[in-house]
Design a protein around this motif. Structure first.
Motif, PDB file in Angstrom:
ATOM      1  N   MET A   1       0.850  -1.197   0.000  1.00 56.45           N
ATOM      2  CA  MET A   1       0.000   0.000   0.000  1.00 56.45           C
ATOM      3  C   MET A   1       0.884   1.245   0.000  1.00 56.45           C
ATOM      4  SD  MET A   1      -3.053   1.109   2.643  1.00 56.45           S
ATOM      5  CE  MET A   1      -4.042  -0.309   2.202  1.00 56.45           C
ATOM      6  N   ARG A   2       0.525   2.215  -0.831  1.00 57.96           N
ATOM      7  CA  ARG A   2       1.344   3.409  -0.984  1.00 57.96           C
ATOM      8  C   ARG A   2       0.802   4.561  -0.148  1.00 57.96           C
ATOM      9  NH1 ARG A   2       3.081   6.383  -6.671  1.00 57.96           N
ATOM     10  NH2 ARG A   2       4.064   8.205  -5.720  1.00 57.96           N
ATOM     11  N   ASP A   3       1.704   5.258   0.569  1.00 53.99           N
ATOM     12  CA  ASP A   3       1.319   6.462   1.295  1.00 53.99           C
ATOM     13  C   ASP A   3       1.214   7.622   0.317  1.00 53.99           C
ATOM     14  OD1 ASP A   3       1.387   5.862   4.321  1.00 53.99           O
ATOM     15  OD2 ASP A   3       3.238   4.941   3.588  1.00 53.99           O
ATOM     16  N   VAL A   4       0.119   8.387   0.407  1.00 53.06           N
ATOM     17  CA  VAL A   4      -0.055   9.538  -0.481  1.00 53.06           C
ATOM     18  C   VAL A   4      -0.372  10.783   0.330  1.00 53.06           C
ATOM     19  CG1 VAL A   4      -0.784   8.161  -2.463  1.00 53.06           C
ATOM     20  CG2 VAL A   4      -2.498   8.998  -0.858  1.00 53.06           C
ATOM     21  N   ALA A   5       0.128  11.900  -0.145  1.00 52.04           N
ATOM     22  CA  ALA A   5      -0.092  13.199   0.491  1.00 52.04           C
ATOM     23  C   ALA A   5      -1.255  13.896  -0.189  1.00 52.04           C
ATOM     24  CB  ALA A   5       1.170  14.057   0.380  1.00 52.04           C
ATOM     25  N   ILE A   6      -2.236  14.315   0.596  1.00 53.83           N
ATOM     26  CA  ILE A   6      -3.418  14.987   0.056  1.00 53.83           C
ATOM     27  C   ILE A   6      -3.616  16.314   0.766  1.00 53.83           C
ATOM     28  CG2 ILE A   6      -5.921  14.886  -0.252  1.00 53.83           C
ATOM     29  CD1 ILE A   6      -5.727  11.866  -0.409  1.00 53.83           C
ATOM     30  N   ILE A   7      -3.609  17.395   0.006  1.00 51.66           N
ATOM     31  CA  ILE A   7      -3.911  18.725   0.543  1.00 51.66           C
ATOM     32  C   ILE A   7      -5.350  19.035   0.167  1.00 51.66           C
ATOM     33  CG2 ILE A   7      -3.343  21.171   0.477  1.00 51.66           C
ATOM     34  CD1 ILE A   7      -0.479  20.463  -0.132  1.00 51.66           C
ATOM     35  N   CYS A   8      -6.189  19.199   1.162  1.00 48.44           N
ATOM     36  CA  CYS A   8      -7.602  19.414   0.908  1.00 48.44           C
ATOM     37  C   CYS A   8      -8.124  20.553   1.770  1.00 48.44           C
ATOM     38  CB  CYS A   8      -8.407  18.137   1.161  1.00 48.44           C
ATOM     39  SG  CYS A   8      -8.228  17.484   2.834  1.00 48.44           S
ATOM     40  N   LEU A  31      -1.521  16.570  -8.450  1.00 50.91           N
ATOM     41  CA  LEU A  31      -2.656  15.866  -9.033  1.00 50.91           C
ATOM     42  C   LEU A  31      -3.925  16.563  -8.574  1.00 50.91           C
ATOM     43  CD1 LEU A  31      -1.635  12.146  -8.297  1.00 50.91           C
ATOM     44  CD2 LEU A  31      -0.781  13.696 -10.070  1.00 50.91           C
ATOM     45  N   SER A  32      -4.624  17.212  -9.487  1.00 46.70           N
ATOM     46  CA  SER A  32      -5.820  17.963  -9.134  1.00 46.70           C
ATOM     47  C   SER A  32      -6.984  17.035  -8.837  1.00 46.70           C
ATOM     48  CB  SER A  32      -6.209  18.908 -10.274  1.00 46.70           C
ATOM     49  OG  SER A  32      -7.474  19.493 -10.019  1.00 46.70           O
ATOM     50  N   ALA A  33      -7.595  17.229  -7.656  1.00 46.88           N
ATOM     51  CA  ALA A  33      -8.814  16.503  -7.275  1.00 46.88           C
ATOM     52  C   ALA A  33      -9.956  17.499  -7.213  1.00 46.88           C
ATOM     53  CB  ALA A  33      -8.627  15.799  -5.933  1.00 46.88           C
ATOM     54  N   ASP A  34     -10.232  18.110  -8.353  1.00 44.95           N
ATOM     55  CA  ASP A  34     -11.269  19.129  -8.461  1.00 44.95           C
ATOM     56  C   ASP A  34     -12.208  18.736  -9.598  1.00 44.95           C
ATOM     57  OD1 ASP A  34     -12.667  21.562  -9.424  1.00 44.95           O
ATOM     58  OD2 ASP A  34     -11.455  22.586  -7.926  1.00 44.95           O
ATOM     59  N   SER A  35     -13.468  18.507  -9.263  1.00 46.12           N
ATOM     60  CA  SER A  35     -14.416  17.979 -10.246  1.00 46.12           C
ATOM     61  C   SER A  35     -14.798  18.990 -11.315  1.00 46.12           C
ATOM     62  CB  SER A  35     -15.688  17.491  -9.542  1.00 46.12           C
ATOM     63  OG  SER A  35     -16.350  18.559  -8.885  1.00 46.12           O
ATOM     64  N   ILE A  95       1.645  15.199  -5.007  1.00 41.58           N
ATOM     65  CA  ILE A  95       0.773  15.785  -3.989  1.00 41.58           C
ATOM     66  C   ILE A  95      -0.599  15.915  -4.631  1.00 41.58           C
ATOM     67  CG2 ILE A  95       0.301  17.761  -2.507  1.00 41.58           C
ATOM     68  CD1 ILE A  95       3.320  18.455  -2.719  1.00 41.58           C
ATOM     69  N   ILE A  96      -1.580  15.284  -4.036  1.00 43.75           N
ATOM     70  CA  ILE A  96      -2.956  15.435  -4.505  1.00 43.75           C
ATOM     71  C   ILE A  96      -3.532  16.681  -3.844  1.00 43.75           C
ATOM     72  CG2 ILE A  96      -5.255  14.387  -4.508  1.00 43.75           C
ATOM     73  CD1 ILE A  96      -3.801  11.647  -4.402  1.00 43.75           C
ATOM     74  N   VAL A  97      -4.167  17.542  -4.637  1.00 44.75           N
ATOM     75  CA  VAL A  97      -4.708  18.784  -4.083  1.00 44.75           C
ATOM     76  C   VAL A  97      -6.096  19.029  -4.652  1.00 44.75           C
ATOM     77  CG1 VAL A  97      -3.474  20.128  -5.852  1.00 44.75           C
ATOM     78  CG2 VAL A  97      -4.360  21.272  -3.805  1.00 44.75           C
ATOM     79  N   GLY A  98      -7.054  19.291  -3.771  1.00 44.29           N
ATOM     80  CA  GLY A  98      -8.403  19.574  -4.241  1.00 44.29           C
ATOM     81  C   GLY A  98      -9.420  19.454  -3.129  1.00 44.29           C
ATOM     82  N   GLY A  99     -10.615  19.932  -3.428  1.00 43.67           N
ATOM     83  CA  GLY A  99     -11.672  19.936  -2.427  1.00 43.67           C
ATOM     84  C   GLY A  99     -12.864  19.074  -2.765  1.00 43.67           C
ATOM     85  N   THR A 100     -12.759  18.246  -3.817  1.00 43.82           N
ATOM     86  CA  THR A 100     -13.883  17.397  -4.196  1.00 43.82           C
ATOM     87  C   THR A 100     -13.833  16.111  -3.385  1.00 43.82           C
ATOM     88  OG1 THR A 100     -13.886  18.344  -6.425  1.00 43.82           O
ATOM     89  CG2 THR A 100     -15.072  16.275  -6.108  1.00 43.82           C
ATOM     90  N   GLY A 101     -14.629  16.081  -2.332  1.00 43.84           N
ATOM     91  CA  GLY A 101     -14.573  14.981  -1.394  1.00 43.84           C
ATOM     92  C   GLY A 101     -14.832  13.630  -2.009  1.00 43.84           C
ATOM     93  N   PHE A 102     -15.811  13.537  -2.927  1.00 45.41           N
ATOM     94  CA  PHE A 102     -16.121  12.215  -3.467  1.00 45.41           C
ATOM     95  C   PHE A 102     -15.034  11.716  -4.412  1.00 45.41           C
ATOM     96  CE2 PHE A 102     -18.513  15.279  -5.998  1.00 45.41           C
ATOM     97  CZ  PHE A 102     -18.320  14.889  -7.314  1.00 45.41           C
ATOM     98  N   LEU A 188      -3.489  17.053   4.697  1.00 47.88           N
ATOM     99  CA  LEU A 188      -3.233  18.395   5.212  1.00 47.88           C
ATOM    100  C   LEU A 188      -4.503  19.190   4.937  1.00 47.88           C
ATOM    101  CD1 LEU A 188      -1.056  20.270   6.482  1.00 47.88           C
ATOM    102  CD2 LEU A 188      -0.591  21.079   4.148  1.00 47.88           C
ATOM    103  N   LEU A 189      -5.261  19.447   5.989  1.00 47.69           N
ATOM    104  CA  LEU A 189      -6.549  20.123   5.846  1.00 47.69           C
ATOM    105  C   LEU A 189      -6.344  21.619   6.010  1.00 47.69           C
ATOM    106  CD1 LEU A 189      -9.589  20.012   5.501  1.00 47.69           C
ATOM    107  CD2 LEU A 189      -9.805  19.478   7.939  1.00 47.69           C
TER     108      LEU A 189
END
Length: 306
Positions: A1-8, A31-35, A95-102, A188-189
């Motif tokens: 399993m890989r550890d990933v950093a998420i800024i949300c 990596l943008s996590a924005d829908s 670094i994954i960054v975004g506010g799209t929770g789903f 990182l919230l």
């Protein structure tokens, strides 16, 4: 399993600035996590990274589909796993960054095996719900599946549809049929607190100054009104104003209100859905914000995580 950093965090909190600063220092890809940033041409109103930002720091997840196409959380999660597997990203980090929770949920808690639903029955239920206001759908979902009542209209419709056709809450199906995750997320919230209200108003004003109205006018000329991309906060309101359907100032004020309500829903999601033991809170206005963010990122990169 890989550890990933998420800024949300909620919209306009300052996530992107923090992420860009960290990526510039470490060489990581964002990596943008924005829908809404997945849609081509919808740039200013979605706060898409500038051309200069993209030139300075590698990005993934932007401009993936045309405005008329639908794009799912499952598709994004599959794409994100592909990006994380790229040799350069495995070497230099992401670094994954975004506010799209789903989107984040689909990656960290993969989507469940959905119950089989009859297509004709689904169409009938959705047709019956189409005219319902989002607030009405939310009230209904609060009764049948409260765990999903804070989500957006599309997710509310899905929750009601599944309950109507199976007699069981969607959240129950998800728990029973969850698939194993391939990543272990560390969050990182980013949240500036009460000043977010003012930050949202200031960002809407900055978007207008940057030519948002001109962008909407150009999009309205050839993107159908029913295209999913128009669901991003403010776009349909500004389109209505440009067509004379409401005063521009009213459209701007409603955009600010809608964005604040969206931020409130995001905060609710982060509060209830993220594992507290893997969440680090950050006030982006703190004098040592970047330093604290770097310490967090370094801790995620260490191999001793359990």
């Amino acid at each position: 399993m890989r550890d990933v950093a998420i800024i949300c965090g909620p919209t306009a909190a300052g996530k992107s600035a923090i992420a860009l600063a960290l990526a510039a220092r470490t060489g990581a890809t964002l990596l943008s996590a924005d829908s809404r940033q997945v849609y081509r041409r919808f740039d200013i109103g979605t706060a898409k990274p500038s051309a200069a930002d993209v030139a300075a720091v590698p990005h993934r997840g932007l401009d993936l589909v045309e405005p008329t196409q639908r794009y799912s959380a499952a598709a994004w999660a599959a794409a994100a796993l592909g990006w994380l597997a790229e040799p350069g990203i495995r070497r230099d980090g992401a670094i994954i960054v975004g506010g799209t929770g789903f989107y984040l949920h689909a990656l960290t808690s993969p989507l469940f095996e959905a119950p089989p639903l009859d297509p004709q029955q689904r169409a009938a239920v959705l047709a019956a719900l189409e005219a319902e206001a989002t607030a009405t759908l939310r009230e209904r979902c609060q009764v049948i599946d409260p765990a999903r009542a804070h989500l957006g209209r599309t997710q509310l419709l899905r929750a009601i549809e599944v309950f109507e056709l199976t007699g069981r809450p969607l959240s129950e199906w998800q728990r029973e049929r969850a698939r194993p995750s391939q990543v272990r997320a560390h969050y990182l919230l980013v949240d500036p607190g009460d000043v977010l209200r003012d930050r949202i108003a200031a960002r809407v004003a900055a978007m207008l100054d940057a030519g948002w109205l001109t962008e909407v006018e150009s999009l309205a000329a050839d993107v159908p009104d029913a295209a999913p991309a128009w669901n991003a906060c403010g776009y349909a309101l500004l389109r209505t104003a440009l067509r004379g359907g409401m005063p521009l100032q009213q459209a701007v004020e409603r955009t600010i209100i809608d964005t604040r309500q969206y931020a409130k829903r995001q905060r609710t999601w982060f509060r209830h859905q993220l594992p507290a033991e893997r969440v680090t809170l950050l006030d982006p206005g703190a004098p040592d914000a970047i330093g604290r963010a770097m310490l967090w990122l370094e801790s995620v990169s260490r191999p001793e995580h359990p």
